[in-house]
Design a protein around this motif. Sequence first.
Motif, short mmCIF file in Angstrom:
data_model
loop_
_atom_site.label_atom_id
_atom_site.label_comp_id
_atom_site.label_asym_id
_atom_site.label_seq_id
_atom_site.Cartn_x
_atom_site.Cartn_y
_atom_site.Cartn_z
N UNK A 16 35.17 27.37 50.51
CA UNK A 16 36.36 27.77 49.76
C UNK A 16 37.15 26.56 49.28
N UNK A 17 37.10 25.43 50.02
CA UNK A 17 37.85 24.25 49.61
C UNK A 17 37.25 23.58 48.38
N UNK A 18 35.96 23.79 48.14
CA UNK A 18 35.31 23.14 47.00
C UNK A 18 35.76 23.72 45.67
N UNK A 19 36.13 25.01 45.65
CA UNK A 19 36.57 25.63 44.42
C UNK A 19 35.41 26.14 43.58
N UNK A 20 35.72 26.52 42.36
CA UNK A 20 34.70 27.07 41.47
C UNK A 20 33.83 25.95 40.92
N UNK A 21 32.50 26.09 41.07
CA UNK A 21 31.58 25.09 40.60
C UNK A 21 30.81 25.48 39.36
N UNK A 22 30.50 26.77 39.19
CA UNK A 22 29.70 27.21 38.04
C UNK A 22 30.27 28.52 37.53
N UNK A 23 30.34 28.64 36.21
CA UNK A 23 30.83 29.85 35.55
C UNK A 23 29.77 30.32 34.57
N UNK A 24 29.30 31.56 34.74
CA UNK A 24 28.28 32.15 33.87
C UNK A 24 28.94 33.30 33.12
N UNK A 25 28.95 33.23 31.80
CA UNK A 25 29.62 34.23 30.95
C UNK A 25 28.57 35.04 30.21
N UNK A 26 28.75 36.36 30.25
CA UNK A 26 27.83 37.30 29.59
C UNK A 26 28.63 38.20 28.66
N UNK A 27 28.08 38.62 27.53
CA UNK A 27 28.86 39.45 26.59
C UNK A 27 29.08 40.88 27.05
N UNK A 28 28.20 41.43 27.88
CA UNK A 28 28.32 42.83 28.30
C UNK A 28 28.35 42.92 29.81
N UNK A 29 28.91 44.01 30.30
CA UNK A 29 29.01 44.22 31.75
C UNK A 29 27.64 44.44 32.37
N UNK A 30 26.79 45.20 31.67
CA UNK A 30 25.48 45.50 32.23
C UNK A 30 24.65 44.23 32.41
N UNK A 31 24.73 43.34 31.42
CA UNK A 31 23.99 42.08 31.54
C UNK A 31 24.56 41.21 32.64
N UNK A 32 25.87 41.21 32.81
CA UNK A 32 26.49 40.44 33.89
C UNK A 32 26.04 40.96 35.25
N UNK A 33 25.97 42.27 35.40
CA UNK A 33 25.49 42.85 36.66
C UNK A 33 24.05 42.47 36.92
N UNK A 34 23.24 42.47 35.88
CA UNK A 34 21.83 42.11 36.04
C UNK A 34 21.68 40.64 36.43
N UNK A 35 22.44 39.76 35.84
CA UNK A 35 22.38 38.33 36.19
C UNK A 35 22.81 38.13 37.65
N UNK A 36 23.86 38.82 38.06
CA UNK A 36 24.35 38.68 39.43
C UNK A 36 23.31 39.19 40.44
N UNK A 37 22.60 40.26 40.10
CA UNK A 37 21.56 40.76 41.00
C UNK A 37 20.44 39.74 41.18
N UNK A 38 20.02 39.11 40.07
CA UNK A 38 18.98 38.08 40.18
C UNK A 38 19.48 36.88 40.98
N UNK A 39 20.73 36.48 40.76
CA UNK A 39 21.30 35.38 41.52
C UNK A 39 21.35 35.68 43.01
#
Length: 814
Positions: free
Chosen positions: A121-144
């Motif tokens: 938690x002290x390191x903070x945000x290291x990577x930000x992945x932006x997706x245009x749609x919610x469904x694609x964001x959910x799919x990326x998060x599942x693979x991650x």
Amino acid sequence: MVCVAQGITGRTRPTKVKKQAGAQKRKRDHVDVEQLDDAVAELDLKDGAYKDFTDLPLSGATKAGLKAAHFSMMTDIQAKAIPIALKGHDILGAAKTGSGKTLAFLIPVLENLHRLQHIGADAGLGALIISPTRELAIQIFDVLRKIGKHGHMFAAGLVIGGKSLEAEREALTRMNILVATPGRILQHLSQTAAFNVDDLKMLVLDEADRILDMGFQRDVDAILDYLPKERQTMLFSATQSSKVSDLARLSLHEPEYVSVHAEDKSATPKTLQQNYFVCPVEEKLDTLWSFIQASKKKKILCFFSSAKMVRFVYESFRHMQPGIPLLHIHGRQKQGARLDVTTKFGAAKASCLFATDVAARGLDFPAVDFVIQVDCPEDVDTYIHRVGRTARYHREGRGVLFLAPSEEEGMLRRFEAKKVPIESINARQKKKQSIKSQLVHMCFKDPELKYLAQKAFVTYTKSLYVQKDKEIFNIKNYDLEAFAASLGLPGAPKIRFLKDDDDKKRKHQSRQELAVSDSDEEEAEGKQSKTVRTKYDRMFERQNQNILADHYKKLVQDGEAEGASDENDFTGDAPNVGKDDDDFLAVKRRIPAEGEDAGAEGADYDDPTASKGKVIHLAGASQPLIIDSNRREKLLKSKKKLLNFMDKGKKLIYDDDGNAHEMYELEDEDDFRAKGLPEEQRQKFLDAERDAVAQADVLDKAAAKAKRKEKARKRKERERGEMGVGSDEEGGVEIADADEDALANFRADILSDNDDDDEDDDEQPQKQGKKWFQSDSEEEAAPSKKRKKSKSVRHVEEPQTLEDMEALAAGLLS
């Protein structure tokens, strides 16, 4: 002698051994990071001999996650992009749909943060992945999550719309990797104070061409203002944008352009069979129904241009029961419903999903057999993304595109320019089924479905009108009346699109052209006035009495009532139909529809054969009432509603002489001028009022003087009565007779004194009551001046002998 093994204590818990193991683990991680840094530095980007994930310098946790997810061979985009990304370079990645772009940026994200030890938690945000749609964001998060859960200690989160904002705020401060949509992450950046992105290392934009277009331009620019300039940025898409303006906005530093299929003859996978079918708009639903009937055991994805069209096709086909599970997804659904639909369609073996472009990008549905594009896409890039939902990861698939005759030539030229091979096919007329009669029957029975069909027609027509490529999408080339009939509607609803264009053309026309067009319009109006009214015209003139009466009337209102008779004179997209946009509260009727009745008593009927209907003269009404329909004639049965049409009465008042006058009676202007100038009348009024006030003042002074005299007289009489009992005018003392009872006389004198005291008390002002904030104790304790001024009460003992009475009398006289 007792032997104690080295490293073992007498405690029940092996604390010392555990500490040693922890120290060894931290040392091993540190050694692994150093080895990985050295291996990444030795990577040869020009070699290109990397085929398996084991050939790359990856951590043990990432290799375990890839093995558990059954990923062994790298695709072309992964083999080229991952080594470049591991070295920290910015990337512009372009590859065909279904080529594995998700792993091409997820693996570098995990590895780069692992080598930097950006954990906790002290390191903070290291990577930000932006997706245009919610469904694609959910799919990326599942693979991650599948890859990173086998040893990595990162905290990853999913930030999309449709969920609790407060719950996301609490978890954001602990996240190391975030997968988000542009709108939601911008909301947190601007509103969540504890969300810090100053130490961001990597930014990834999936489907970058969609994110960088006009739809997300403002959001992306605002997000970039919050992010640090020193970072690694990666862009991936099936159709990559390489414009200098877009790259400058993203602050890319010497980006590497990775395109693995640029030299291919086709922009789509080789295993994808692509066909188009020339189909007029009025035959689209018939063709789609016939295709679904012939493919009941297949997995079909159908794309439409609007959410209303998706809803109408889903509801109508569901009532007809095609024999295959039907699903629908569009942007107006809630997030939970959209997630359920994607989950069901992904797990189904045979199903048909009706969708808008919300499902066109990045979504990985397993084993999709057909992608049917019922409505023509806006451009070739949208077509590529849509058809990319099938034939993924070297599987086979088939895409079918429905094109109207006016769209065929322009789309084929654009397909050729983008290297999209597509072939024409024809439908078997024997297997083609018509569902027009069924749709008409359903719309007649179900008013809600009919209204949905009307809105589907409006939104589809609007989608054609707003297209930028007018060479392909020219709304005048479509038979809208036939398309409305194919939806089960008796006629095309009135919509406003071309009216503004006609006004602009008339504004820029010359006088000669304007005169010619006006004469043509007059001839057209003359011809139209001679046409015979059909049963459809009479049907549209009726008022729909169901729950959707207002919506129905605004959509199918007769064009003659609004002054629009041209076939291409559209009058409105929204439910508010009319010439003005601000007619939301416009009054459409002279008399309210509900309960507007008028009494029949006192009504004088004129000739019923009048041209405007019956004219009724109501007693007490200056204006006649016109009855031009049977429904309005029924309004004459209520005496109460008759008062609404009567003239308003006048309120009268009576003066002292008994003459009646209006309450607010105004003087005639001529009479006012005859009395003189306004200044003179004002002065006369002031003089008269001044004399009246002076006379009233004299009377008031006389009355006050008489009141004072009467008061003084009463005071003197009271004082004379207080001088003493039995005193005469000379001031002597009256001696009681021997026969009189001295005791009775004395008691009478005492009573008279008490009466005088009571009169004095009555004249004095009454004692004020105790206030709400005063207590009895305060009143008793406080010294009162009134008590000192109050008269002392004299206690007199009743005399027993004559001597007692004389002594008492002497005391009173002194």
